[in-house]
Design a protein around this motif. Structure first.
Motif, PDB file in Angstrom:
ATOM      1  N   LYS A   1      19.021  69.955  27.009  1.00 44.95           N
ATOM      2  CA  LYS A   1      20.363  69.581  27.480  1.00 44.95           C
ATOM      3  C   LYS A   1      20.358  68.169  28.041  1.00 44.95           C
ATOM      4  O   LYS A   1      21.283  67.388  27.797  1.00 44.95           O
ATOM      5  CB  LYS A   1      20.846  70.570  28.537  1.00 44.95           C
ATOM      6  CG  LYS A   1      21.231  71.913  27.967  1.00 44.95           C
ATOM      7  CD  LYS A   1      21.659  72.874  29.055  1.00 44.95           C
ATOM      8  CE  LYS A   1      21.942  74.253  28.494  1.00 44.95           C
ATOM      9  NZ  LYS A   1      22.310  75.209  29.536  1.00 44.95           N
ATOM     10  N   LYS A   2      19.323  67.808  28.786  1.00 47.04           N
ATOM     11  CA  LYS A   2      19.216  66.450  29.321  1.00 47.04           C
ATOM     12  C   LYS A   2      19.102  65.442  28.190  1.00 47.04           C
ATOM     13  O   LYS A   2      19.728  64.381  28.218  1.00 47.04           O
ATOM     14  CB  LYS A   2      18.004  66.330  30.245  1.00 47.04           C
ATOM     15  CG  LYS A   2      18.163  67.056  31.550  1.00 47.04           C
ATOM     16  CD  LYS A   2      16.888  66.939  32.366  1.00 47.04           C
ATOM     17  CE  LYS A   2      16.940  67.805  33.605  1.00 47.04           C
ATOM     18  NZ  LYS A   2      15.669  67.758  34.348  1.00 47.04           N
ATOM     19  N   PHE A   3      18.308  65.771  27.183  1.00 44.59           N
ATOM     20  CA  PHE A   3      18.129  64.868  26.051  1.00 44.59           C
ATOM     21  C   PHE A   3      19.443  64.656  25.300  1.00 44.59           C
ATOM     22  O   PHE A   3      19.796  63.532  24.950  1.00 44.59           O
ATOM     23  CB  PHE A   3      17.056  65.415  25.106  1.00 44.59           C
ATOM     24  CG  PHE A   3      16.874  64.596  23.866  1.00 44.59           C
ATOM     25  CD1 PHE A   3      16.237  63.369  23.922  1.00 44.59           C
ATOM     26  CD2 PHE A   3      17.352  65.037  22.644  1.00 44.59           C
ATOM     27  CE1 PHE A   3      16.076  62.607  22.792  1.00 44.59           C
ATOM     28  CE2 PHE A   3      17.194  64.276  21.502  1.00 44.59           C
ATOM     29  CZ  PHE A   3      16.551  63.058  21.582  1.00 44.59           C
ATOM     30  N   VAL A   4      20.178  65.736  25.062  1.00 48.77           N
ATOM     31  CA  VAL A   4      21.457  65.636  24.350  1.00 48.77           C
ATOM     32  C   VAL A   4      22.448  64.819  25.170  1.00 48.77           C
ATOM     33  O   VAL A   4      23.189  63.994  24.621  1.00 48.77           O
ATOM     34  CB  VAL A   4      22.006  67.048  24.016  1.00 48.77           C
ATOM     35  CG1 VAL A   4      23.427  66.975  23.518  1.00 48.77           C
ATOM     36  CG2 VAL A   4      21.117  67.720  22.995  1.00 48.77           C
TER      37      VAL A   4
ATOM     38  N   PHE B   1      24.167  57.271  25.201  1.00 53.08           N
ATOM     39  CA  PHE B   1      23.709  56.109  24.442  1.00 53.08           C
ATOM     40  C   PHE B   1      24.650  55.797  23.289  1.00 53.08           C
ATOM     41  O   PHE B   1      24.985  54.644  23.037  1.00 53.08           O
ATOM     42  CB  PHE B   1      22.289  56.351  23.930  1.00 53.08           C
ATOM     43  CG  PHE B   1      21.756  55.221  23.100  1.00 53.08           C
ATOM     44  CD1 PHE B   1      21.384  54.032  23.689  1.00 53.08           C
ATOM     45  CD2 PHE B   1      21.656  55.342  21.720  1.00 53.08           C
ATOM     46  CE1 PHE B   1      20.897  52.992  22.937  1.00 53.08           C
ATOM     47  CE2 PHE B   1      21.175  54.313  20.955  1.00 53.08           C
ATOM     48  CZ  PHE B   1      20.789  53.128  21.564  1.00 53.08           C
ATOM     49  N   ALA B   2      25.095  56.841  22.585  1.00 52.98           N
ATOM     50  CA  ALA B   2      26.014  56.646  21.464  1.00 52.98           C
ATOM     51  C   ALA B   2      27.328  56.035  21.939  1.00 52.98           C
ATOM     52  O   ALA B   2      27.911  55.180  21.267  1.00 52.98           O
ATOM     53  CB  ALA B   2      26.261  57.971  20.747  1.00 52.98           C
ATOM     54  N   ALA B   3      27.810  56.458  23.097  1.00 52.37           N
ATOM     55  CA  ALA B   3      29.053  55.902  23.641  1.00 52.37           C
ATOM     56  C   ALA B   3      28.877  54.432  23.996  1.00 52.37           C
ATOM     57  O   ALA B   3      29.785  53.616  23.760  1.00 52.37           O
ATOM     58  CB  ALA B   3      29.492  56.697  24.864  1.00 52.37           C
ATOM     59  N   MET B   4      27.722  54.069  24.539  1.00 54.78           N
ATOM     60  CA  MET B   4      27.487  52.669  24.885  1.00 54.78           C
ATOM     61  C   MET B   4      27.396  51.809  23.633  1.00 54.78           C
ATOM     62  O   MET B   4      27.909  50.699  23.604  1.00 54.78           O
ATOM     63  CB  MET B   4      26.205  52.534  25.709  1.00 54.78           C
ATOM     64  CG  MET B   4      26.339  53.055  27.103  1.00 54.78           C
ATOM     65  SD  MET B   4      24.915  52.854  28.203  1.00 54.78           S
ATOM     66  CE  MET B   4      23.551  52.453  27.178  1.00 54.78           C
TER      67      MET B   4
ATOM     68  N   TYR C   1      30.328  47.037  20.246  1.00 56.58           N
ATOM     69  CA  TYR C   1      30.766  46.262  19.091  1.00 56.58           C
ATOM     70  C   TYR C   1      32.181  45.718  19.244  1.00 56.58           C
ATOM     71  O   TYR C   1      32.776  45.290  18.282  1.00 56.58           O
ATOM     72  CB  TYR C   1      30.661  47.096  17.825  1.00 56.58           C
ATOM     73  CG  TYR C   1      29.244  47.358  17.422  1.00 56.58           C
ATOM     74  CD1 TYR C   1      28.402  46.310  17.068  1.00 56.58           C
ATOM     75  CD2 TYR C   1      28.722  48.635  17.416  1.00 56.58           C
ATOM     76  CE1 TYR C   1      27.080  46.541  16.720  1.00 56.58           C
ATOM     77  CE2 TYR C   1      27.405  48.876  17.061  1.00 56.58           C
ATOM     78  CZ  TYR C   1      26.601  47.818  16.715  1.00 56.58           C
ATOM     79  OH  TYR C   1      25.309  48.051  16.369  1.00 56.58           O
ATOM     80  N   ALA C   2      32.738  45.733  20.439  1.00 62.11           N
ATOM     81  CA  ALA C   2      34.065  45.172  20.676  1.00 62.11           C
ATOM     82  C   ALA C   2      33.923  43.972  21.606  1.00 62.11           C
ATOM     83  O   ALA C   2      33.155  44.002  22.557  1.00 62.11           O
ATOM     84  CB  ALA C   2      34.984  46.211  21.288  1.00 62.11           C
ATOM     85  N   GLY C   3      34.661  42.910  21.301  1.00 64.07           N
ATOM     86  CA  GLY C   3      34.623  41.713  22.136  1.00 64.07           C
ATOM     87  C   GLY C   3      36.029  41.312  22.537  1.00 64.07           C
ATOM     88  O   GLY C   3      37.017  41.756  21.945  1.00 64.07           O
ATOM     89  N   GLN C   4      36.115  40.493  23.566  1.00 63.80           N
ATOM     90  CA  GLN C   4      37.403  39.973  24.014  1.00 63.80           C
ATOM     91  C   GLN C   4      37.274  38.479  24.245  1.00 63.80           C
ATOM     92  O   GLN C   4      36.234  37.984  24.657  1.00 63.80           O
ATOM     93  CB  GLN C   4      37.842  40.638  25.321  1.00 63.80           C
ATOM     94  CG  GLN C   4      38.336  42.035  25.154  1.00 63.80           C
ATOM     95  CD  GLN C   4      38.911  42.579  26.455  1.00 63.80           C
ATOM     96  OE1 GLN C   4      38.644  42.078  27.528  1.00 63.80           O
ATOM     97  NE2 GLN C   4      39.728  43.605  26.340  1.00 63.80           N
ATOM     98  N   ILE C   5      38.370  37.789  23.991  1.00 66.61           N
ATOM     99  CA  ILE C   5      38.420  36.351  24.231  1.00 66.61           C
ATOM    100  C   ILE C   5      39.839  35.994  24.658  1.00 66.61           C
ATOM    101  O   ILE C   5      40.807  36.604  24.202  1.00 66.61           O
ATOM    102  CB  ILE C   5      37.992  35.550  22.982  1.00 66.61           C
ATOM    103  CG1 ILE C   5      37.841  34.083  23.312  1.00 66.61           C
ATOM    104  CG2 ILE C   5      38.943  35.769  21.825  1.00 66.61           C
ATOM    105  CD1 ILE C   5      37.165  33.262  22.243  1.00 66.61           C
ATOM    106  N   GLN C   6      39.936  35.038  25.562  1.00 68.05           N
ATOM    107  CA  GLN C   6      41.241  34.523  25.966  1.00 68.05           C
ATOM    108  C   GLN C   6      41.330  33.074  25.521  1.00 68.05           C
ATOM    109  O   GLN C   6      40.342  32.358  25.533  1.00 68.05           O
ATOM    110  CB  GLN C   6      41.420  34.618  27.476  1.00 68.05           C
ATOM    111  CG  GLN C   6      41.522  36.035  27.982  1.00 68.05           C
ATOM    112  CD  GLN C   6      41.739  36.088  29.487  1.00 68.05           C
ATOM    113  OE1 GLN C   6      41.562  35.112  30.185  1.00 68.05           O
ATOM    114  NE2 GLN C   6      42.126  37.254  29.973  1.00 68.05           N
ATOM    115  N   GLY C   7      42.516  32.678  25.156  1.00 67.77           N
ATOM    116  CA  GLY C   7      42.702  31.309  24.731  1.00 67.77           C
ATOM    117  C   GLY C   7      44.160  31.006  24.442  1.00 67.77           C
ATOM    118  O   GLY C   7      45.033  31.860  24.582  1.00 67.77           O
ATOM    119  N   THR C   8      44.382  29.768  24.044  1.00 69.73           N
ATOM    120  CA  THR C   8      45.729  29.299  23.698  1.00 69.73           C
ATOM    121  C   THR C   8      45.832  29.203  22.183  1.00 69.73           C
ATOM    122  O   THR C   8      44.928  28.676  21.521  1.00 69.73           O
ATOM    123  CB  THR C   8      45.995  27.924  24.335  1.00 69.73           C
ATOM    124  OG1 THR C   8      45.763  28.023  25.743  1.00 69.73           O
ATOM    125  CG2 THR C   8      47.423  27.478  24.104  1.00 69.73           C
TER     126      THR C   8
END
Length: 117
Positions: A39-42, A48-51, A56-63
């Protein structure tokens, strides 16, 4: 006084010796221990899978330097360009607007665009 020779007493002594030596346990207790470890391993595997999925998502701010509605491409003043994914609203995007772009790291497709000004 001598030691007890009953089967029950001998079994208890053997069990205490095994616990002291930290030898593998067999039987019902071993099964419960393996289930607990599994159970601990699962749980760690799911975390880990959620992380990894969010990494794979990024954010950027700009004009906005330019926006091409035909290709749905937003070009920022720093030279980075992002193509809007299907379903992303582009009605408030115009040159000079300050925006925040959420994009997929692998394809650089903009999954969300928010006008911040």
């Amino acid at each position: 006084m001598g030691e007890c020779s009953h089967v029950f007493c001998v079994g208890r002594r053997i069990g205490s010796i095994l616990r002291e030596l930290k030898l593998p346990v067999f039987g019902a207790r071993a099964s419960k221990r393996r289930n607990s470890e599994m159970k601990k391993f699962v749980a760690l595997l799911i975390a880990f899978a959620a992380m990894v999925a969010t990494a794979y998502a990024g954010q950027i701010q700009g004009t906005v330097k330019a926006f091409d509605p035909a290709t749905k491409t937003v070009t920022l003043e720093d030279g980075s360009a992002y193509v809007l994914a299907e379903g992303v609203a582009a009605d408030k995007i115009a040159a000079g607007a300050k925006i925040q772009v959420t994009f997929d790291d692998t394809s650089k497709a903009a999954t969300a665009v928010t006008v911040t000004q």
